[in-house]
Write an enzyme that holds these catalytic residues in place. Structure first.
Site, mmCIF file in Angstrom:
data_model
loop_
_atom_site.group_PDB
_atom_site.id
_atom_site.type_symbol
_atom_site.label_atom_id
_atom_site.label_comp_id
_atom_site.label_asym_id
_atom_site.label_seq_id
_atom_site.Cartn_x
_atom_site.Cartn_y
_atom_site.Cartn_z
ATOM 1 N N ASP A 33 0.861 -1.192 0.000
ATOM 2 C CA ASP A 33 0.000 0.000 0.000
ATOM 3 C C ASP A 33 0.895 1.239 0.000
ATOM 4 O O ASP A 33 1.885 1.303 0.737
ATOM 5 C CB ASP A 33 -0.906 0.000 1.237
ATOM 6 C CG ASP A 33 -2.048 0.993 1.110
ATOM 7 O OD1 ASP A 33 -3.217 0.547 1.104
ATOM 8 O OD2 ASP A 33 -1.779 2.220 1.008
ATOM 9 N N THR A 36 -1.491 6.514 0.567
ATOM 10 C CA THR A 36 -1.972 7.811 0.090
ATOM 11 C C THR A 36 -2.815 8.404 1.219
ATOM 12 O O THR A 36 -2.933 7.807 2.292
ATOM 13 C CB THR A 36 -2.875 7.629 -1.151
ATOM 14 O OG1 THR A 36 -4.075 6.955 -0.733
ATOM 15 C CG2 THR A 36 -2.170 6.843 -2.247
ATOM 16 N N THR A 98 -3.038 5.340 -10.990
ATOM 17 C CA THR A 98 -3.151 4.177 -10.095
ATOM 18 C C THR A 98 -4.100 3.123 -10.650
ATOM 19 O O THR A 98 -3.763 1.940 -10.712
ATOM 20 C CB THR A 98 -3.621 4.634 -8.700
ATOM 21 O OG1 THR A 98 -2.534 5.308 -8.073
ATOM 22 C CG2 THR A 98 -4.048 3.454 -7.836
ATOM 23 N N ASP A 124 -19.668 -1.382 -9.238
ATOM 24 C CA ASP A 124 -20.869 -1.319 -10.083
ATOM 25 C C ASP A 124 -20.889 -0.054 -10.949
ATOM 26 O O ASP A 124 -21.607 0.006 -11.948
ATOM 27 C CB ASP A 124 -22.148 -1.406 -9.230
ATOM 28 C CG ASP A 124 -22.274 -0.319 -8.168
ATOM 29 O OD1 ASP A 124 -21.375 0.539 -8.053
ATOM 30 O OD2 ASP A 124 -23.291 -0.337 -7.440
ATOM 31 N N GLU A 125 -20.077 0.951 -10.579
ATOM 32 C CA GLU A 125 -20.139 2.232 -11.296
ATOM 33 C C GLU A 125 -19.702 2.124 -12.753
ATOM 34 O O GLU A 125 -19.985 3.011 -13.553
ATOM 35 C CB GLU A 125 -19.274 3.285 -10.595
ATOM 36 C CG GLU A 125 -19.736 3.595 -9.209
ATOM 37 C CD GLU A 125 -19.244 4.948 -8.702
ATOM 38 O OE1 GLU A 125 -18.810 5.788 -9.510
ATOM 39 O OE2 GLU A 125 -19.307 5.144 -7.486
ATOM 40 N N TYR A 149 -13.552 8.539 -12.201
ATOM 41 C CA TYR A 149 -13.282 7.361 -11.363
ATOM 42 C C TYR A 149 -13.792 6.100 -12.048
ATOM 43 O O TYR A 149 -13.046 5.126 -12.250
ATOM 44 C CB TYR A 149 -13.947 7.519 -9.982
ATOM 45 C CG TYR A 149 -14.082 6.205 -9.235
ATOM 46 C CD1 TYR A 149 -12.960 5.530 -8.767
ATOM 47 C CD2 TYR A 149 -15.337 5.615 -9.029
ATOM 48 C CE1 TYR A 149 -13.082 4.309 -8.102
ATOM 49 C CE2 TYR A 149 -15.465 4.399 -8.365
ATOM 50 C CZ TYR A 149 -14.338 3.750 -7.910
ATOM 51 O OH TYR A 149 -14.456 2.537 -7.263
HETATM 52 P P1 NAD Z 1 -9.902 3.347 -0.131
HETATM 53 O O1 NAD Z 1 -9.788 4.640 -0.865
HETATM 54 O O2 NAD Z 1 -10.421 3.327 1.270
HETATM 55 O O3 NAD Z 1 -8.468 2.629 -0.089
HETATM 56 C C1 NAD Z 1 -7.614 2.570 -1.205
HETATM 57 C C2 NAD Z 1 -6.250 2.102 -0.730
HETATM 58 O O4 NAD Z 1 -5.387 1.995 -1.876
HETATM 59 C C3 NAD Z 1 -5.562 3.058 0.254
HETATM 60 O O5 NAD Z 1 -5.027 2.342 1.346
HETATM 61 C C4 NAD Z 1 -4.458 3.706 -0.576
HETATM 62 O O6 NAD Z 1 -3.333 4.089 0.194
HETATM 63 C C5 NAD Z 1 -4.138 2.585 -1.560
HETATM 64 N N1 NAD Z 1 -3.519 3.103 -2.796
HETATM 65 C C6 NAD Z 1 -3.972 4.104 -3.585
HETATM 66 N N2 NAD Z 1 -3.119 4.306 -4.616
HETATM 67 C C7 NAD Z 1 -2.130 3.386 -4.487
HETATM 68 C C8 NAD Z 1 -0.975 3.070 -5.243
HETATM 69 N N3 NAD Z 1 -0.644 3.759 -6.356
HETATM 70 N N4 NAD Z 1 -0.176 2.056 -4.834
HETATM 71 C C9 NAD Z 1 -0.492 1.344 -3.707
HETATM 72 N N5 NAD Z 1 -1.556 1.618 -2.937
HETATM 73 C C10 NAD Z 1 -2.379 2.618 -3.326
HETATM 74 O O7 NAD Z 1 -10.755 2.393 -1.081
HETATM 75 P P2 NAD Z 1 -11.865 1.307 -0.740
HETATM 76 O O8 NAD Z 1 -13.160 1.972 -0.591
HETATM 77 O O9 NAD Z 1 -11.354 0.411 0.297
HETATM 78 O O10 NAD Z 1 -11.915 0.507 -2.145
HETATM 79 C C11 NAD Z 1 -11.070 -0.618 -2.381
HETATM 80 C C12 NAD Z 1 -11.372 -1.175 -3.751
HETATM 81 O O11 NAD Z 1 -12.748 -1.566 -3.834
HETATM 82 C C13 NAD Z 1 -11.159 -0.178 -4.885
HETATM 83 O O12 NAD Z 1 -10.592 -0.869 -5.976
HETATM 84 C C14 NAD Z 1 -12.564 0.306 -5.228
HETATM 85 O O13 NAD Z 1 -12.666 0.697 -6.581
HETATM 86 C C15 NAD Z 1 -13.368 -0.948 -4.957
HETATM 87 N N6 NAD Z 1 -14.783 -0.726 -4.577
HETATM 88 C C16 NAD Z 1 -15.101 0.136 -3.570
HETATM 89 C C17 NAD Z 1 -16.439 0.291 -3.199
HETATM 90 C C18 NAD Z 1 -16.849 1.204 -2.066
HETATM 91 O O14 NAD Z 1 -18.032 1.396 -1.847
HETATM 92 N N7 NAD Z 1 -15.925 1.764 -1.308
HETATM 93 C C19 NAD Z 1 -17.432 -0.425 -3.881
HETATM 94 C C20 NAD Z 1 -17.059 -1.299 -4.913
HETATM 95 C C21 NAD Z 1 -15.731 -1.447 -5.249
HETATM 96 O O1 TDX Z 2 -21.319 14.580 1.188
HETATM 97 C C1 TDX Z 2 -21.933 13.782 0.458
HETATM 98 N N1 TDX Z 2 -23.261 14.001 0.192
HETATM 99 C C2 TDX Z 2 -24.000 13.195 -0.615
HETATM 100 O O2 TDX Z 2 -25.193 13.422 -0.823
HETATM 101 C C3 TDX Z 2 -21.293 12.638 -0.143
HETATM 102 C C4 TDX Z 2 -19.825 12.356 0.112
HETATM 103 C C5 TDX Z 2 -22.053 11.822 -0.951
HETATM 104 N N2 TDX Z 2 -23.362 12.102 -1.207
HETATM 105 C C6 TDX Z 2 -24.115 11.195 -2.096
HETATM 106 C C7 TDX Z 2 -23.464 10.931 -3.446
HETATM 107 C C8 TDX Z 2 -23.897 9.518 -3.761
HETATM 108 O O3 TDX Z 2 -25.168 9.538 -4.388
HETATM 109 O O4 TDX Z 2 -24.171 9.920 -1.457
HETATM 110 C C9 TDX Z 2 -24.023 8.854 -2.392
HETATM 111 C C10 TDX Z 2 -22.809 8.032 -2.015
HETATM 112 O O5 TDX Z 2 -21.661 8.841 -2.223
HETATM 113 P P1 TDX Z 2 -20.159 8.294 -2.030
HETATM 114 O O6 TDX Z 2 -20.015 7.759 -0.647
HETATM 115 O O7 TDX Z 2 -19.222 9.346 -2.497
HETATM 116 O O8 TDX Z 2 -20.166 7.013 -2.991
HETATM 117 P P2 TDX Z 2 -20.374 6.855 -4.576
HETATM 118 O O9 TDX Z 2 -20.110 8.088 -5.316
HETATM 119 O O10 TDX Z 2 -21.698 6.193 -4.793
HETATM 120 O O11 TDX Z 2 -19.178 5.806 -4.883
HETATM 121 C C11 TDX Z 2 -18.900 4.748 -3.954
HETATM 122 O O12 TDX Z 2 -19.454 3.524 -4.355
HETATM 123 C C12 TDX Z 2 -18.844 2.846 -5.413
HETATM 124 C C13 TDX Z 2 -17.403 4.601 -3.685
HETATM 125 O O13 TDX Z 2 -16.861 5.830 -3.302
HETATM 126 C C14 TDX Z 2 -16.715 4.033 -4.884
HETATM 127 O O14 TDX Z 2 -15.333 3.841 -4.623
HETATM 128 C C15 TDX Z 2 -17.355 2.715 -5.213
HETATM 129 O O15 TDX Z 2 -16.783 2.159 -6.366
#
Ligand code: NAD
Ligand code: TDX
Length: 338
Positions: A33, A36, A98, A124-125, A149
């Protein structure tokens, strides 16, 4: 099994490492990791002394490092990414670097070292945005990403499949819906709203709050990834989701209710540019082929999540104040000086 986890200091990756070492204590994990802004070693404090766990601070775009790390690895589970849509609106370059280049570097390293099994964690996005009456996304839905993204994640998915077809790399992909749970960085919807309310601040609802997401508790997502690793068919994609579609405003009201706050804490703010209206996942394939399905109800997951943020104030206050990064400056000062 020896696993290389990328992005294991982030939200889902750190929960995955905890889940995996708990379930498979004899397996070995290397966590790569870059730390970041989204990476935080506090997320893994309770396992940092585990002899089957090793942390490497490094960038997935660093081919020399990645090539060294994959020696002897059985499986790469690739979580590392730039993940916040609002940040990708402000600038795409970290996302392209990245999410696309980093994925390519990992794929090359896997291909050049005895075709290591590669599981790619996606979203899913990549399928774009649904209208109210559209059917949910499934594995055959054409890709139609609409923000930098999701476009970068879509490109990474295509690359992963291309390495399967071209180089016979043994890959699987999961496309999951929105996750929530402990250790989520407080820029995302749930942790931002919960921590703002604890701080007595208002919660910023984008637009009218009518947008819909399909929410899944993070452990259920990780159990899905586990099921794909153990039972998934090589070359296949699996859609994972919580089967819980909700409007942002309804979630906001539920959080307010559970935290004993009134509607006066809602602040309607300018909408996100190009804000995808609705995501929904059809998880029939994962259910039928993997025997997996989400187990944590939305209500239980939300209560657990609120409790976690109430009980871990230091964790998120350090993030909101920026203090969490001081630790890395001390720990890795030799690397930062380079
Ligand atoms: P996050 O942003 O919390 O964590 C991302 C991690 O990746 C961090 O620890 C960061 O330091 C590391 N990272 C970023 N750039 C890097 C690089 N160049 N080299 C090495 N490490 C690096 O993300 P998350 O929410 O835990 O998401 C993890 C994965 O799941 C992602 O691939 C995201 O697209 C996917 N995902 C997230 C969601 C969601 O709702 N959060 C939903 C579906 C899929
Ligand atoms: O301050 C806010 N107010 C608000 O209304 C924020 C941060 C979000 N929102 C809304 C935007 C979205 O409709 O809430 C919903 C969820 O927002 P996020 O948490 O930013 O998620 P989203 O944009 O749906 O994307 C997330 O789900 C898919 C993750 O960030 C992605 O990494 C993942 O792939």
């Amino acid at each position: 099994m020896k696993l290389l986890i990328t992005g294991g200091a982030g939200f889902i990756g750190s929960n995955f490492i905890r889940y995996w070492l708990n379930k498979y204590p004899l397996d070995t994990i290397v966590n790569l990791d870059a730390l970041t802004y989204a990476g935080n070693l506090e997320n893994l404090k309770e396992i940092e002394e585990n002899k089957n766990y090793k942390f490497i601070k490094g960038d997935i775009c660093d081919a020399d490092l990645v090539n060294k790390l994959v020696k002897g690895i059985d499986l790469i589970a690739h979580f590392a990414a730039e993940t916040h849509v609002d940040r990708s609106v402000m600038g795409s370059s970290d996302f392209v670097r990245t999410n696309i280049k980093g994925t390519m570097v990992l794929l090359d390293a896997a291909k050049n070292n005895d075709n290591i099994r590669f599981h790619h964690v996606s979203t899913d996005e990549v399928f774009g945005s649904l209208d109210s009456n559209d059917s949910a996304f499934n594995e055959r839905t054409p890709y139609a990403p609409r923000n930098p993204y999701s476009a970068s994640k879509a490109a990474s998915d295509h690359l992963v499949r291309a390495y399967f077809h071209t180089h016979k790399l043994p890959i699987t992909i999961s496309n999951c819906s929105n996750n929530f749970g402990p250790y989520q960085f407080p820029e995302k919807f749930f942790p931002l709203f919960i921590t703002n309310l604890i701080e007595g601040k208002k919660v910023p609802v984008y637009g009218e709050g009518k947008n819909i997401r399909d929410w899944i508790y993070v452990d259920d997502h990780n159990a899905g990834v586990d099921a794909i690793i153990k039972k998934g068919k090589i070359g296949e994609t699996y859609c994972l989701g919580g089967e819980t579609e909700l409007q942002n405003i309804d979630i906001t009201k539920k959080i307010l209710e559970l935290m004993g706050k009134s509607g006066e804490m809602i602040e309607y703010v300018k909408d996100r540019p190009g804000h995808d209206f609705r995501y929904a996942m059809d998880i029939t394939k994962a259910k039928n082929e993997l025997g997996w399905e989400p187990e944590v109800s939305f209500e239980d997951g939300l209560k657990k999540t609120i409790e976690w943020y109430k009980n871990n104030e230091e964790w998120w206050r350090n993030i909101k104040s920026g203090k969490y990064q001081d630790y890395y400056k001390k720990q890795y000062s030799h690397e930062l000086k380079k």
